[in-house]
Design a protein around this motif. Structure first.
Motif, PDB file in Angstrom:
ATOM      1  N   ASP A   1       0.865  -1.313   0.063  1.00 46.80           N
ATOM      2  CA  ASP A   1      -0.035   0.095  -0.084  1.00 46.80           C
ATOM      3  C   ASP A   1       0.800   1.174  -0.139  1.00 46.80           C
ATOM      4  OD1 ASP A   1      -2.037  -1.708  -0.013  1.00 46.80           O
ATOM      5  OD2 ASP A   1      -2.702  -1.178   2.110  1.00 46.80           O
ATOM      6  N   GLU A   2       1.815   1.287   0.805  1.00 42.01           N
ATOM      7  CA  GLU A   2       2.962   2.244   0.800  1.00 42.01           C
ATOM      8  C   GLU A   2       3.458   2.439  -0.397  1.00 42.01           C
ATOM      9  OE1 GLU A   2       4.931   5.712   1.940  1.00 42.01           O
ATOM     10  OE2 GLU A   2       3.295   4.990   2.918  1.00 42.01           O
ATOM     11  N   THR A   3       4.024   1.579  -0.989  1.00 41.40           N
ATOM     12  CA  THR A   3       4.566   1.666  -2.226  1.00 41.40           C
ATOM     13  C   THR A   3       3.788   2.047  -3.399  1.00 41.40           C
ATOM     14  OG1 THR A   3       5.933   0.141  -1.761  1.00 41.40           O
ATOM     15  CG2 THR A   3       5.901   0.342  -4.157  1.00 41.40           C
ATOM     16  N   VAL A   4       2.562   1.911  -3.515  1.00 37.96           N
ATOM     17  CA  VAL A   4       1.627   2.086  -4.567  1.00 37.96           C
ATOM     18  C   VAL A   4       1.439   3.714  -4.196  1.00 37.96           C
ATOM     19  CG1 VAL A   4      -0.799   2.168  -5.162  1.00 37.96           C
ATOM     20  CG2 VAL A   4       0.497  -0.238  -4.925  1.00 37.96           C
ATOM     21  N   ARG A   5       1.191   4.106  -3.065  1.00 39.61           N
ATOM     22  CA  ARG A   5       1.103   5.429  -2.798  1.00 39.61           C
ATOM     23  C   ARG A   5       2.162   6.221  -2.946  1.00 39.61           C
ATOM     24  NH1 ARG A   5       1.900   9.309   1.210  1.00 39.61           N
ATOM     25  NH2 ARG A   5       3.269   7.922   2.660  1.00 39.61           N
ATOM     26  N   ARG A   6       3.352   5.817  -2.796  1.00 35.52           N
ATOM     27  CA  ARG A   6       4.294   6.639  -3.152  1.00 35.52           C
ATOM     28  C   ARG A   6       4.802   6.853  -4.551  1.00 35.52           C
ATOM     29  NH1 ARG A   6       9.090   4.342  -3.405  1.00 35.52           N
ATOM     30  NH2 ARG A   6       8.489   2.791  -1.964  1.00 35.52           N
ATOM     31  N   LEU A   7       4.374   5.627  -5.072  1.00 37.99           N
ATOM     32  CA  LEU A   7       4.651   5.730  -6.780  1.00 37.99           C
ATOM     33  C   LEU A   7       3.686   6.539  -7.504  1.00 37.99           C
ATOM     34  CD1 LEU A   7       5.670   1.896  -7.543  1.00 37.99           C
ATOM     35  CD2 LEU A   7       7.305   3.877  -7.676  1.00 37.99           C
ATOM     36  N   GLU A   8       2.185   6.547  -6.988  1.00 38.20           N
ATOM     37  CA  GLU A   8       1.501   7.553  -7.358  1.00 38.20           C
ATOM     38  C   GLU A   8       1.904   8.590  -7.504  1.00 38.20           C
ATOM     39  OE1 GLU A   8      -2.590   6.744  -6.649  1.00 38.20           O
ATOM     40  OE2 GLU A   8      -2.620   4.856  -7.786  1.00 38.20           O
ATOM     41  N   GLN A   9       2.347   9.234  -6.183  1.00 36.73           N
ATOM     42  CA  GLN A   9       2.810  10.551  -6.163  1.00 36.73           C
ATOM     43  C   GLN A   9       4.041  10.910  -7.020  1.00 36.73           C
ATOM     44  OE1 GLN A   9       3.643  10.564  -1.917  1.00 36.73           O
ATOM     45  NE2 GLN A   9       1.631  11.078  -1.295  1.00 36.73           N
ATOM     46  N   GLN A  10       4.891  10.081  -7.221  1.00 35.19           N
ATOM     47  CA  GLN A  10       5.919  10.264  -8.021  1.00 35.19           C
ATOM     48  C   GLN A  10       5.875  10.284  -9.433  1.00 35.19           C
ATOM     49  OE1 GLN A  10       8.799   7.111  -7.031  1.00 35.19           O
ATOM     50  NE2 GLN A  10       9.384   8.132  -4.940  1.00 35.19           N
ATOM     51  N   LEU A  11       4.953   9.305  -9.890  1.00 34.56           N
ATOM     52  CA  LEU A  11       4.650   9.249 -11.393  1.00 34.56           C
ATOM     53  C   LEU A  11       3.476  10.088 -11.821  1.00 34.56           C
ATOM     54  CD1 LEU A  11       4.919   5.383 -11.426  1.00 34.56           C
ATOM     55  CD2 LEU A  11       6.892   6.739 -12.342  1.00 34.56           C
ATOM     56  N   GLY A  12       2.537  10.418 -10.774  1.00 33.47           N
ATOM     57  CA  GLY A  12       1.422  11.307 -11.195  1.00 33.47           C
ATOM     58  C   GLY A  12       0.513  10.157 -11.954  1.00 33.47           C
ATOM     59  N   ARG A  13       0.432   9.066 -11.965  1.00 33.43           N
ATOM     60  CA  ARG A  13      -0.344   8.133 -12.526  1.00 33.43           C
ATOM     61  C   ARG A  13      -0.612   6.709 -11.716  1.00 33.43           C
ATOM     62  NH1 ARG A  13       2.899   4.457 -14.495  1.00 33.43           N
ATOM     63  NH2 ARG A  13       4.681   4.963 -15.419  1.00 33.43           N
ATOM     64  N   ALA A  14      -1.246   5.956 -12.137  1.00 32.54           N
ATOM     65  CA  ALA A  14      -1.143   4.657 -11.358  1.00 32.54           C
ATOM     66  C   ALA A  14      -0.219   4.029 -11.821  1.00 32.54           C
ATOM     67  CB  ALA A  14      -2.711   4.168 -11.529  1.00 32.54           C
ATOM     68  N   PRO A  15       0.558   3.286 -10.860  1.00 29.32           N
ATOM     69  CA  PRO A  15       1.891   2.431 -11.432  1.00 29.32           C
ATOM     70  C   PRO A  15       1.433   1.060 -11.792  1.00 29.32           C
ATOM     71  CG  PRO A  15       1.636   2.580  -9.009  1.00 29.32           C
ATOM     72  CD  PRO A  15       0.730   3.502  -9.317  1.00 29.32           C
ATOM     73  N   GLU A  16       2.230   0.757 -12.812  1.00 28.02           N
ATOM     74  CA  GLU A  16       1.813  -0.588 -13.396  1.00 28.02           C
ATOM     75  C   GLU A  16       2.430  -1.709 -12.437  1.00 28.02           C
ATOM     76  OE1 GLU A  16       3.572  -0.838 -17.045  1.00 28.02           O
ATOM     77  OE2 GLU A  16       2.200   0.875 -17.885  1.00 28.02           O
ATOM     78  N   GLU A  17       1.892  -3.019 -12.566  1.00 25.77           N
ATOM     79  CA  GLU A  17       2.476  -4.086 -11.679  1.00 25.77           C
ATOM     80  C   GLU A  17       3.949  -4.356 -11.815  1.00 25.77           C
ATOM     81  OE1 GLU A  17      -0.645  -7.692 -11.516  1.00 25.77           O
ATOM     82  OE2 GLU A  17      -0.227  -7.195 -13.492  1.00 25.77           O
ATOM     83  N   GLY A  18       4.556  -4.126 -12.784  1.00 26.79           N
ATOM     84  CA  GLY A  18       6.029  -4.410 -12.688  1.00 26.79           C
ATOM     85  C   GLY A  18       6.946  -3.260 -12.057  1.00 26.79           C
ATOM     86  N   GLU A  19       6.080  -2.112 -12.091  1.00 26.97           N
ATOM     87  CA  GLU A  19       6.810  -1.003 -11.358  1.00 26.97           C
ATOM     88  C   GLU A  19       6.758  -1.130  -9.952  1.00 26.97           C
ATOM     89  OE1 GLU A  19       6.176   2.695 -14.678  1.00 26.97           O
ATOM     90  OE2 GLU A  19       4.608   2.181 -13.268  1.00 26.97           O
ATOM     91  N   ILE A  20       5.631  -1.660  -9.453  1.00 30.47           N
ATOM     92  CA  ILE A  20       5.238  -1.982  -8.014  1.00 30.47           C
ATOM     93  C   ILE A  20       6.327  -3.075  -7.602  1.00 30.47           C
ATOM     94  CG2 ILE A  20       3.483  -2.647  -6.238  1.00 30.47           C
ATOM     95  CD1 ILE A  20       1.575  -1.319  -8.029  1.00 30.47           C
ATOM     96  N   ALA A  21       6.236  -4.095  -8.428  1.00 32.83           N
ATOM     97  CA  ALA A  21       7.201  -5.340  -8.046  1.00 32.83           C
ATOM     98  C   ALA A  21       8.535  -4.805  -7.793  1.00 32.83           C
ATOM     99  CB  ALA A  21       7.111  -6.327  -9.129  1.00 32.83           C
TER     100      ALA A  21
END
Length: 232
Positions: free
Chosen positions: A98-118
């Protein structure tokens, strides 16, 4: 004490609403690990139905069907919450996700893809997808958990609890979070919660396996949690 007529009426209502208990149990069962027996859900639901029969007050405005449905569902959820089958290690991993998804969304300005989260979690994609399966199996009704954290996604008329628990601002936040989901996950949520399709039916629409539906569902819930966390 009840009169003889009252006991007869209650007996008739009990018989009339027993099929509702089974339907709700079946709806819950498809979202739960195989270790959860249908009979256990039905038994808990019957307790809820009996409570509804004893506590219903027509003067409160709700119909008995609505009141009973809420009591049945609540009793099943209470039973399930006593069975904490999700290992702590998985819970920790879910929080990290959850924390990773939240941080990546802030960084990327979009919903991160599975590969990016992994990659951010430093795990192979296959391990990340297994984590999605594990966390989904441990979420009784993910939206009910979201209520505890501040919101329950829904735009369907059937979710009366949603309107009762959330104010206008919370609902708007949740609607915006749902709209921000990737299209496939947004469609999954609509099919699963609004159209009340089971996993197999959703998979057929999306052209994926039931296991993949479970993964996508878990990922969507993680995205919603991330956005709700930022809004609070």
């Amino acid at each position: 004490m009840y009169t003889a007529q009252g006991r007869i009426k209650q007996s008739e209502l009990l018989t009339q609403y027993m099929p509702l208990v089974r339907r709700q149990a079946l709806t819950l069962q498809v979202r739960l690990p195989a270790s959860i027996e249908l009979d256990d859900l039905i038994q808990a639901g019957m307790v809820g139905l009996l409570e509804a029969l004893g506590r219903f007050d027509a003067a409160q405005g709700a119909t008995f069907a609505t009141f009973a449905s809420q009591r049945i569902r609540g009793a099943m959820m209470d039973e399930l919450r006593t069975r904490d089958w999700l290992p702590r290690s998985v819970r920790r991993s879910a929080r990290a996700m959850d924390e990773t998804v939240r941080r990546l969304e802030q960084q990327l300005g979009r919903a991160p893809e599975e590969g990016e989260i992994a990659r951010d979690l430093e795990m192979p994609l296959s391990d990340y997808q297994q984590l999605l399966n594990d966390t989904n199996s441990g979420q009784l009704l993910p939206f009910e958990e979201l209520v505890t954290e501040g919101g329950e996604p829904s735009s369907g008329a059937g979710n009366l609890l949603f309107d009762q628990l959330l104010d206008a601002q919370q609902r708007q936040t949740l609607i915006e979070a749902i709209e921000a989901l990737p299209e496939r996950e947004k469609l999954l949520m609509a099919l699963y919660y609004q159209e009340e399709m089971n996993l197999k039916e959703v998979g057929a629409v999306l052209g994926v396996t039931e296991s993949r539906v479970s993964q996508l569902h878990s990922q969507a819930v993680s995205r919603l949690r991330a956005r709700l966390h930022d809004a609070n």
